[in-house]
Scaffold this motif. Structure first.
Motif, PDB file in Angstrom:
ATOM      1  N   UNK A 194      -1.316 -26.124  14.247  1.00 51.39           N
ATOM      2  CA  UNK A 194      -2.487 -27.557  13.935  1.00 51.39           C
ATOM      3  C   UNK A 194      -3.021 -27.527  12.513  1.00 51.39           C
ATOM      4  N   UNK A 195      -2.506 -26.612  12.038  1.00 50.39           N
ATOM      5  CA  UNK A 195      -2.911 -26.656  10.307  1.00 50.39           C
ATOM      6  C   UNK A 195      -2.365 -27.839   9.665  1.00 50.39           C
ATOM      7  N   UNK A 196      -1.225 -28.418  10.789  1.00 42.94           N
ATOM      8  CA  UNK A 196      -0.080 -29.481   9.805  1.00 42.94           C
ATOM      9  C   UNK A 196      -0.966 -30.719   9.797  1.00 42.94           C
ATOM     10  N   UNK A 197      -2.082 -31.147   9.456  1.00 43.84           N
ATOM     11  CA  UNK A 197      -3.232 -32.498   9.223  1.00 43.84           C
ATOM     12  C   UNK A 197      -1.718 -33.328   8.649  1.00 43.84           C
ATOM     13  N   UNK A 198      -1.619 -34.441   9.887  1.00 42.76           N
ATOM     14  CA  UNK A 198      -1.429 -35.683   9.085  1.00 42.76           C
ATOM     15  C   UNK A 198       0.216 -35.805   9.621  1.00 42.76           C
ATOM     16  N   UNK A 199       0.602 -34.616   9.878  1.00 43.66           N
ATOM     17  CA  UNK A 199       1.822 -34.155  10.752  1.00 43.66           C
ATOM     18  C   UNK A 199       2.385 -33.973  11.981  1.00 43.66           C
ATOM     19  N   UNK A 200       2.587 -34.989  12.706  1.00 41.01           N
ATOM     20  CA  UNK A 200       3.426 -34.675  13.919  1.00 41.01           C
ATOM     21  C   UNK A 200       4.354 -33.135  14.130  1.00 41.01           C
ATOM     22  N   UNK A 201       3.712 -32.932  14.640  1.00 39.05           N
ATOM     23  CA  UNK A 201       5.029 -30.806  15.004  1.00 39.05           C
ATOM     24  C   UNK A 201       4.772 -30.362  16.040  1.00 39.05           C
ATOM     25  N   UNK A 202       6.080 -30.476  16.842  1.00 40.02           N
ATOM     26  CA  UNK A 202       5.873 -29.616  18.006  1.00 40.02           C
ATOM     27  C   UNK A 202       7.379 -28.597  18.038  1.00 40.02           C
ATOM     28  N   UNK A 203       7.512 -27.521  18.609  1.00 35.24           N
ATOM     29  CA  UNK A 203       8.436 -26.807  18.396  1.00 35.24           C
ATOM     30  C   UNK A 203       9.155 -26.367  19.838  1.00 35.24           C
ATOM     31  N   UNK A 204      10.406 -26.309  19.456  1.00 38.13           N
ATOM     32  CA  UNK A 204      11.544 -25.692  21.137  1.00 38.13           C
ATOM     33  C   UNK A 204      12.234 -25.462  20.970  1.00 38.13           C
ATOM     34  N   UNK A 205      12.098 -24.610  22.341  1.00 43.48           N
ATOM     35  CA  UNK A 205      13.523 -23.427  22.378  1.00 43.48           C
ATOM     36  C   UNK A 205      14.245 -23.707  23.012  1.00 43.48           C
ATOM     37  N   UNK A 206      14.907 -22.731  23.709  1.00 42.37           N
ATOM     38  CA  UNK A 206      15.777 -22.851  24.558  1.00 42.37           C
ATOM     39  C   UNK A 206      15.981 -23.835  25.684  1.00 42.37           C
ATOM     40  N   UNK A 207      16.747 -25.005  25.692  1.00 35.56           N
ATOM     41  CA  UNK A 207      17.438 -25.911  26.527  1.00 35.56           C
ATOM     42  C   UNK A 207      16.332 -27.774  25.882  1.00 35.56           C
ATOM     43  N   UNK A 208      16.477 -27.208  24.529  1.00 30.93           N
ATOM     44  CA  UNK A 208      14.937 -27.586  24.331  1.00 30.93           C
ATOM     45  C   UNK A 208      13.799 -27.620  25.090  1.00 30.93           C
ATOM     46  N   UNK A 209      13.333 -27.032  25.391  1.00 28.91           N
ATOM     47  CA  UNK A 209      12.411 -27.013  25.730  1.00 28.91           C
ATOM     48  C   UNK A 209      11.255 -26.873  24.793  1.00 28.91           C
ATOM     49  N   UNK A 210       9.901 -27.943  24.739  1.00 30.09           N
ATOM     50  CA  UNK A 210       9.077 -27.879  23.947  1.00 30.09           C
ATOM     51  C   UNK A 210       7.779 -26.440  24.043  1.00 30.09           C
ATOM     52  N   UNK A 211       7.594 -25.641  23.843  1.00 27.85           N
ATOM     53  CA  UNK A 211       6.933 -24.900  23.674  1.00 27.85           C
ATOM     54  C   UNK A 211       5.513 -24.413  22.937  1.00 27.85           C
ATOM     55  N   UNK A 212       5.308 -25.795  22.092  1.00 31.76           N
ATOM     56  CA  UNK A 212       4.088 -25.772  21.369  1.00 31.76           C
ATOM     57  C   UNK A 212       4.074 -27.026  20.382  1.00 31.76           C
ATOM     58  N   UNK A 213       2.987 -27.152  20.279  1.00 35.23           N
ATOM     59  CA  UNK A 213       3.050 -28.897  19.693  1.00 35.23           C
ATOM     60  C   UNK A 213       0.907 -28.733  19.408  1.00 35.23           C
ATOM     61  N   UNK A 214       1.102 -29.930  18.221  1.00 34.51           N
ATOM     62  CA  UNK A 214      -0.081 -30.081  17.464  1.00 34.51           C
ATOM     63  C   UNK A 214       0.039 -32.017  18.029  1.00 34.51           C
ATOM     64  N   UNK A 215      -2.428 -31.436  18.086  1.00 28.15           N
ATOM     65  CA  UNK A 215      -2.647 -32.356  18.622  1.00 28.15           C
ATOM     66  C   UNK A 215      -2.476 -34.107  17.598  1.00 28.15           C
ATOM     67  N   UNK A 216      -1.466 -34.453  16.605  1.00 31.53           N
ATOM     68  CA  UNK A 216      -1.401 -35.196  16.333  1.00 31.53           C
ATOM     69  C   UNK A 216       0.100 -35.672  16.827  1.00 31.53           C
ATOM     70  N   UNK A 217       1.064 -34.697  17.491  1.00 25.20           N
ATOM     71  CA  UNK A 217       2.651 -35.099  18.187  1.00 25.20           C
ATOM     72  C   UNK A 217       1.688 -35.759  19.579  1.00 25.20           C
ATOM     73  N   UNK A 218       0.776 -35.264  19.916  1.00 24.66           N
ATOM     74  CA  UNK A 218       0.619 -35.310  20.968  1.00 24.66           C
ATOM     75  C   UNK A 218      -0.085 -36.872  21.307  1.00 24.66           C
ATOM     76  N   UNK A 219      -0.284 -37.479  20.014  1.00 27.02           N
ATOM     77  CA  UNK A 219      -0.799 -38.850  19.786  1.00 27.02           C
ATOM     78  C   UNK A 219       0.417 -39.354  19.944  1.00 27.02           C
TER      79      UNK A 219
END
Length: 293
Positions: free
Chosen positions: A119-144
């Motif tokens: 969430x602190x990564x303002x201006x940077x879309x980012x997400x966290x990938x886990x097993x099998x390439x599941x998306x297990x975390x993300x920030x608001x800009x990644x959603x956008x």
């Protein structure tokens, strides 16, 4: 089927790598029309690797046990494998200990501090990938940029599934074929390391039934590890985006990777990203909050 058959995977991987080589690629004579199979014959590959035909045949049939590192290296060199392919071959040829094969996977957890970092990564879309390439975390800009992962059921928050089965995600990638190859190659690599994953066959089975292109790419047994590069996107609101990405594997959990995107400073993509960021940061109107319960 609770898990992928590691012996079958090994045999198919060796056959597909052998089929892509031509005799002239390795300094052997080409007999032209008399050659009945694509690529090298088993006996030719065995000769190049310095092993008996019978031994290589058993290995390609998935019956090789306790294969030495020297033999695997020799076969990798004969097949002209790169570093990623060689590592994949090693994983397939050396089954995991029984205690690891039978150990169930616990649901992955994201550390609270890591969510705070996202969430602190303002201006940077980012997400966290886990097993099998599941998306297990993300920030608001990644959603956008990539879509609302939170609006999906947990089992559908998977990069491979989204690329092949979600029309909005497919339309987002200007170079969809490259993205499709990338996620399948990553999933193949994961399968080599974790054939015991009880959820993997279900994912592969669903995609194979629902998407012909996935079936073709999965059957090719291509493996690759692209940890950085550039993505060309066609965003429905801001148009074309060119975003560089970096993939950072967590030191304390190699099954989780942080993927962060950024645009070149001063570029139109940077301007578009700032616009998306301002929208993502806008407060939700009171009536919308009430509607969400």
């Amino acid at each position: 089927m609770d898990q992928l058959d590691q012996r079958t995977e090994l045999g198919e991987f060796l056959r597909t790598r052998r089929a892509r080589l031509r005799p002239e690629d390795v300094g052997l004579p080409d007999h032209g029309r008399h050659r009945r199979v694509p690529g090298l014959r088993r006996e030719e590959l065995a000769q190049l690797a310095g092993v008996s035909v019978a031994y290589y045949t058993r290995l390609e049939q998935g019956h090789g046990q306790n294969v030495s590192a020297d033999v695997l290296d020799a076969i990798a060199r004969a097949l002209r494998l790169d570093g990623t392919e060689t590592a994949h071959l090693t994983h397939l040829a050396r089954p995991r200990p029984r205690r690891q094969r039978n150990r169930p996977h616990r649901p992955q957890q994201v550390r609270p501090q890591l969510r705070t970092l996202l969430e602190a990564m303002e201006g940077v879309p980012a997400y966290l990938v886990g097993r099998r390439q599941d998306v297990i975390g993300w920030n608001r800009l990644a959603v956008a940029v990539f879509g609302d992962f939170g609006a999906l059921p947990p089992q559908e928050r998977n990069l491979v599934r989204l690329v092949f089965l979600d029309p909005a995600t497919s339309a987002l990638y200007a170079e969809w074929e490259c993205r499709a190859c990338e996620v399948v190659s990553n999933l193949r690599m994961y399968a080599g390391r974790h054939p015991e994953d009880e959820q993997l066959p279900a994912l592969v089975g669903e995609l194979s039934v629902k998407n012909e292109e996935f079936r073709r790419l999965w059957a090719a047994h291509t493996v690759a590890d692209k940890s950085h590069g550039v993505k060309q996107l066609r965003h429905p609101l801001v148009g074309e985006l060119e975003l560089s990405f970096e993939t950072l594997t967590l030191p304390d959990d190699p099954e989780q990777s942080l993927v962060a995107f950024h645009a070149a400073p001063g570029s139109p993509s940077a301007d578009a990203l700032r616009l998306l960021s301002s929208w993502a940061a806008a407060p939700v109107p009171a009536e919308d909050r009430a509607a969400r319960g």
